[in-house]
Write an enzyme that holds these catalytic residues in place. Structure first.
Site, PDB file in Angstrom:
ATOM      1  N   CYS A 261      89.511   4.150   2.287  1.00  0.00           N
ATOM      2  CA  CYS A 261      88.241   4.757   1.839  1.00  0.00           C
ATOM      3  C   CYS A 261      88.347   6.267   1.625  1.00  0.00           C
ATOM      4  CB  CYS A 261      87.130   4.452   2.827  1.00  0.00           C
ATOM      5  SG  CYS A 261      86.877   2.691   3.032  1.00  0.00           S
TER       6      CYS A 261
ATOM      7  N   ASN B 142      80.070  -0.804   0.143  1.00  0.00           N
ATOM      8  CA  ASN B 142      81.226   0.055   0.381  1.00  0.00           C
ATOM      9  C   ASN B 142      82.332  -0.326  -0.612  1.00  0.00           C
ATOM     10  OD1 ASN B 142      83.542   1.307   1.295  1.00  0.00           O
ATOM     11  ND2 ASN B 142      83.255   0.769   3.458  1.00  0.00           N
TER      12      ASN B 142
ATOM     13  N   HIS C 230      81.235   9.289   1.618  1.00  0.00           N
ATOM     14  CA  HIS C 230      81.710   7.912   1.456  1.00  0.00           C
ATOM     15  C   HIS C 230      80.572   6.987   1.865  1.00  0.00           C
ATOM     16  CE1 HIS C 230      83.829   4.238   1.676  1.00  0.00           C
ATOM     17  NE2 HIS C 230      83.923   4.213   2.999  1.00  0.00           N
TER      18      HIS C 230
HETATM   19  N1  ACO Z   1      74.668 -10.794   9.922  1.00  0.00           N
HETATM   20  C1  ACO Z   1      74.079 -11.046  11.105  1.00  0.00           C
HETATM   21  N2  ACO Z   1      74.616 -10.690  12.289  1.00  0.00           N
HETATM   22  C2  ACO Z   1      75.802 -10.050  12.255  1.00  0.00           C
HETATM   23  C3  ACO Z   1      76.469  -9.763  11.047  1.00  0.00           C
HETATM   24  C4  ACO Z   1      75.854 -10.168   9.848  1.00  0.00           C
HETATM   25  N3  ACO Z   1      76.409  -9.934   8.647  1.00  0.00           N
HETATM   26  N4  ACO Z   1      77.619  -9.110  11.337  1.00  0.00           N
HETATM   27  C5  ACO Z   1      77.664  -8.984  12.670  1.00  0.00           C
HETATM   28  N5  ACO Z   1      76.574  -9.573  13.240  1.00  0.00           N
HETATM   29  C6  ACO Z   1      76.238  -9.684  14.644  1.00  0.00           C
HETATM   30  C7  ACO Z   1      77.431  -9.557  15.547  1.00  0.00           C
HETATM   31  O1  ACO Z   1      78.097 -10.804  15.659  1.00  0.00           O
HETATM   32  C8  ACO Z   1      76.783  -9.121  16.857  1.00  0.00           C
HETATM   33  O2  ACO Z   1      76.252 -10.253  17.490  1.00  0.00           O
HETATM   34  P1  ACO Z   1      76.363 -10.412  19.104  1.00  0.00           P
HETATM   35  O3  ACO Z   1      75.593  -9.236  19.659  1.00  0.00           O
HETATM   36  O4  ACO Z   1      75.710 -11.737  19.339  1.00  0.00           O
HETATM   37  O5  ACO Z   1      77.816 -10.365  19.394  1.00  0.00           O
HETATM   38  C9  ACO Z   1      75.604  -8.258  16.381  1.00  0.00           C
HETATM   39  O6  ACO Z   1      75.394  -8.592  15.001  1.00  0.00           O
HETATM   40  C10 ACO Z   1      75.850  -6.767  16.502  1.00  0.00           C
HETATM   41  O7  ACO Z   1      77.144  -6.486  16.009  1.00  0.00           O
HETATM   42  P2  ACO Z   1      77.721  -5.033  16.006  1.00  0.00           P
HETATM   43  O8  ACO Z   1      79.098  -5.078  15.429  1.00  0.00           O
HETATM   44  O9  ACO Z   1      77.529  -4.398  17.329  1.00  0.00           O
HETATM   45  O10 ACO Z   1      76.701  -4.337  14.972  1.00  0.00           O
HETATM   46  P3  ACO Z   1      76.668  -2.843  14.492  1.00  0.00           P
HETATM   47  O11 ACO Z   1      75.337  -2.299  14.706  1.00  0.00           O
HETATM   48  O12 ACO Z   1      77.859  -2.048  14.995  1.00  0.00           O
HETATM   49  O13 ACO Z   1      76.859  -2.992  12.904  1.00  0.00           O
HETATM   50  C11 ACO Z   1      78.574  -2.752  11.247  1.00  0.00           C
HETATM   51  C12 ACO Z   1      78.014  -3.595  12.387  1.00  0.00           C
HETATM   52  C13 ACO Z   1      77.571  -2.724  10.136  1.00  0.00           C
HETATM   53  C14 ACO Z   1      79.877  -3.382  10.777  1.00  0.00           C
HETATM   54  C15 ACO Z   1      78.830  -1.311  11.743  1.00  0.00           C
HETATM   55  O14 ACO Z   1      79.534  -1.358  12.959  1.00  0.00           O
HETATM   56  C16 ACO Z   1      79.624  -0.465  10.777  1.00  0.00           C
HETATM   57  O15 ACO Z   1      79.143  -0.068   9.732  1.00  0.00           O
HETATM   58  N6  ACO Z   1      80.856  -0.058  11.135  1.00  0.00           N
HETATM   59  C17 ACO Z   1      81.637   0.915  10.388  1.00  0.00           C
HETATM   60  C18 ACO Z   1      82.138   0.451   9.076  1.00  0.00           C
HETATM   61  C19 ACO Z   1      82.936   1.586   8.453  1.00  0.00           C
HETATM   62  O16 ACO Z   1      82.526   2.720   8.433  1.00  0.00           O
HETATM   63  N7  ACO Z   1      84.124   1.352   7.994  1.00  0.00           N
HETATM   64  C20 ACO Z   1      84.947   2.483   7.584  1.00  0.00           C
HETATM   65  C21 ACO Z   1      85.207   2.541   6.206  1.00  0.00           C
HETATM   66  S1  ACO Z   1      85.722   1.020   5.554  1.00  0.00           S
HETATM   67  C22 ACO Z   1      87.392   1.162   5.123  1.00  0.00           C
HETATM   68  O17 ACO Z   1      88.076   2.091   5.343  1.00  0.00           O
HETATM   69  C23 ACO Z   1      87.983  -0.055   4.502  1.00  0.00           C
END
Ligand code: ACO
Length: 323
Positions: A114, A280, A250
């Protein structure tokens, strides 16, 4: 007289095919509400079968060249930032070079996920500042959908495909004021595709080389590191937060974008936001956002832009630009 590089044209391209959150509700256990609240994403564009990274790159590049008012033959450096190259080799940059009927100039890909576009911009800026190049094409292009497991709700709701491009030209007055690049490979396993050409090649051949991500760990690191790079960039240029006209981040998650804007004390209407419609798009996300704001006539000549990105590696970086 010193030579600097300036952006003289931008372009962006998204595949026609749109996948909405409602579409994903039918295939994985998720909801439109969860995706919007946790990420800010409403839809993403996904390339059709037979539509490849170089196709997206070519469309974005042609628009940037047209906006710059130059001919492809004026270009003497081509850099494509991509994680999803069409082939093992030649590079997507070489494929693009041939499409544009450009011959002989250096062309190569950059892989920083990214952060790839910021890396590409930094390298092109250095080519121009040292007099090696006079007119560079820098593209961020991805068919990220090809490395997504569409049955994994943790990742499939986040990503999309697209391409963004800029033409950089040598100038006596600075456009790119500074770039700042970083990486720390110790974090590789928090966000990666574990299979590659020399590791588990059958997975690549069978189309099972997928993104794996420890979402919440990546989230926390992204917020912390992007805050630090904002400070580093301002300090290096002797500037204050209020000097920045536009944040061009980003587009990974609206909550990460809001946290970085808060750090800059920047109102959200000065932050370019395309996450809702694009998702993204990895290396394409920053140039797509830049092109969007330029074509909407939001970003104007003379304004000060802070571009910043964070991604797999981990890699992170920023560019401060007088547009
Ligand atoms: N729909 C419904 N529920 C979901 C989904 C979904 N699509 N995805 C995850 N959940 C659930 C999880 O299983 C978890 O359930 P549990 O509590 O029963 O275990 C719950 O939602 C919370 O999950 P978290 O991972 O804690 O949720 P979070 O608030 O952290 O959001 C997310 C997840 C959106 C992925 C976030 O962590 C994020 O944006 N992370 C960073 C992504 C990023 O910046 N990447 C870098 C660049 S990408 C690159 O370089 C390729």
């Amino acid at each position: 007289m010193n030579t600097f590089s300036r952006i003289i044209g931008t372009g962006g391209y998204l595949p026609k095919n749109v996948v909405t959150n409602a579409d994903l509700e039918k295939t994985v256990n998720t909801s439109d509400q969860w995706i919007r609240e946790r990420t800010g994403i409403e839809q993403r564009h996904v390339a059709e079968d037979g539509e490849h990274t170089v196709d997206l790159a070519e469309n974005a590049a042609r628009l940037a060249i047209e906006a710059a008012g130059i001919s492809p033959q004026d270009i003497d450096l081509i850099i494509v930032a991509t994680t999803t190259a069409d082939q093992v080799f030649p590079s997507t940059a070489c494929l693009l070079q041939s499409r544009l009927d450009i011959h002989g100039c250096p062309a190569f890909d950059i892989q920083a996920v990214c952060t790839g576009f910021v890396y590409g911009l930094s390298v092109a800026d250095k080519f121009i500042r040292t007099g090696t190049s006079k007119c560079a094409l820098v593209v961020g292009a991805e068919t990220f959908s090809r490395i997504i497991d569409w049955t994994d709700r943790n990742t499939c709701v986040l990503f999309g495909d697209g391409a963004g491009a800029v033409v950089l030209k040598a100038d006596n007055t600075p456009g790119i004021l500074s770039t700042h690049l970083h990486a720390d490979g110790d974090f590789a396993k928090l966000l990666h595709v574990p299979s590659g050409v020399s590791t588990n090649y059958p997975a690549v051949q069978e189309g099972r080389a997928y993104v794996e991500m420890a979402g919440s760990e990546v989230f926390k690191m992204a917020v912390k590191i992007l805050g630090q790079i904002v400070d580093e960039t301002l300090e290096a240029n002797g500037l204050e937060r209020q000097d920045i006209d536009w944040l061009v981040p980003h587009q990974a998650n609206i909550r990460i974008i809001v946290a970085t804007a808060k750090k800059l004390r920047m109102p959200m209407d000065r932050v370019v936001q395309t996450i809702a419609k694009h998702g993204n798009t990895s290396a394409a996300s920053i140039p797509l956002a830049l092109d969007h704001a330029v074509r909407a006539n939001d970003i104007k000549a003379g304004e000060l832009l802070l571009l910043e990105g964070f991604g797999g590696g981990f890699t992170w970086g920023s560019a401060l630009i007088r547009y």
